[in-house]
Design an enzyme around this catalytic site. Structure first.
Site, mmCIF file in Angstrom:
data_model
loop_
_atom_site.group_PDB
_atom_site.id
_atom_site.type_symbol
_atom_site.label_atom_id
_atom_site.label_comp_id
_atom_site.label_asym_id
_atom_site.label_seq_id
_atom_site.Cartn_x
_atom_site.Cartn_y
_atom_site.Cartn_z
ATOM 1 N N SER A 85 0.861 -1.185 0.000
ATOM 2 C CA SER A 85 0.000 0.000 0.000
ATOM 3 C C SER A 85 0.891 1.226 0.000
ATOM 4 C CB SER A 85 -0.920 0.014 1.227
ATOM 5 O OG SER A 85 -1.819 -1.068 1.187
ATOM 6 N N LYS A 160 -7.269 1.808 -2.629
ATOM 7 C CA LYS A 160 -6.802 1.351 -1.314
ATOM 8 C C LYS A 160 -6.779 2.512 -0.318
ATOM 9 C CE LYS A 160 -5.263 -1.070 2.042
ATOM 10 N NZ LYS A 160 -4.029 -1.867 2.097
ATOM 11 N N LYS A 228 0.570 5.576 8.288
ATOM 12 C CA LYS A 228 1.170 5.827 6.974
ATOM 13 C C LYS A 228 0.095 5.968 5.905
ATOM 14 C CE LYS A 228 2.118 2.415 4.608
ATOM 15 N NZ LYS A 228 1.482 1.571 3.564
#
Length: 285
Positions: A85, A160, A228
């Site tokens: 990701s 995502k 993140k």
């Protein structure tokens, strides 16, 4: 995530060669029947598909673009699937560099956590050329139950980011609901059951409701990683001129959880942040 995913690939009859900076991970792969590699170059040798599953954008750039990396060692026509990701713009840059040397890139981040990886039921969001996706589909379907092509390179990473926005917000609201219910002495197990059966139901309630009530925050997906990801979505939203007020609050709550030492816990430990803000945190949990 990578090890259980590769276990399913091995079980489907594929050969797997794996490389990791941590030798213990390579040893586990070998115990499962895979073959360990001592370098990226060795992992590239003779393979038809090269998959990365690493924590963040710089790691993908290092593996693919760095000295001794994928692009220095890949055979022409290699299918490269990044299941990490990362930032959509970085995914697009990496994809462009791949195409320059004849490597066919797909970005294919996943959702479903460690359980989904173990069960082979991940949701896989794919960006790249349609023909490359069709070639990769049988392999991806070994690892995931829902495998969808979304558009050109970077599309998988964009979806995502949206996924992590929804997941983070849902965790925050479930956490608030649990603290609210406990404050009134409600039977929380019964409450979670009835909530899960109504319009408030969600995969998070189904999979994580009981463990959140038990304060079991063994990591399947760490707060550090969700922090993140929230950075990715808030930055991308700002660049696109999109307002995400709820998402911004969630990003701050996750940042607070990390700042208070919970970064290594499962992202369901956002419950601890809500308890902390409510003056109800039991430091023994």
């Amino acid at each position: 995530m990578g090890l259980p995913m590769m276990k399913n690939v091995l079980a489907a009859g594929h050969e797997v060669v794996g490389y990791d900076h941590h030798q213990a991970a390579v040893a586990k792969l070998e115990e499962m029947g895979g073959r360990g590699a001592g370098s990226i170059a060795e992992a590239c040798d003779g393979v038809d598909v090269f998959i990365t599953m690493v924590p963040d954008s710089p790691h993908v750039q290092d593996v693919v673009l760095g000295e001794g990396g994928l692009l220095e060692n890949a055979a022409d026509g290699l299918l490269y699937i990044d299941m990490s990701s990362i930032r959509p713009d970085v995914s697009q840059q990496v994809a462009a560099a791949c195409r320059e040397v004849g490597v066919r890139p797909l970005d294919a981040p996943v959702s479903g956590g460690e359980k989904g990886a173990i069960d082979g039921t991940l949701s896989i969001m794919v960006g790249g050329e349609p023909a490359d996706f069709e070639q990769a589909r049988p392999l991806l379907e070994v690892m995931g139950k829902t495998v969808v092509h979304l558009g050109p390179s970077g599309s998988g990473q964009t979806v995502k980011a949206a996924n992590q926005l929804i997941v983070g917000g849902t965790y925050g609201l479930v956490a608030e609901a649990i603290v609210f219910l406990e404050a009134f002495g409600v039977d929380t197990q019964a409450a979670i059951k009835v909530l899960a059966g109504g319009l408030a139901g969600s995969r998070i309630l189904d999979i994580k409701g009981e463990s959140m009530l038990a304060r079991d925050f063994k990591p399947g997906f760490r707060i550090d990683l969700h922090h993140k990801d929230m950075g990715i979505v808030t930055s991308a939203a700002r660049e696109a001129g999109v307002v995400i007020p709820l998402g911004s609050v969630v990003a701050q709550l996750i940042a607070s959880a990390r700042a208070n030492g919970d970064g290594g816990l499962d992202h369901s430990a956002l419950l601890r942040t809500i308890e902390r803000l409510s003056g109800r945190l039991d430091d023994n949990n």
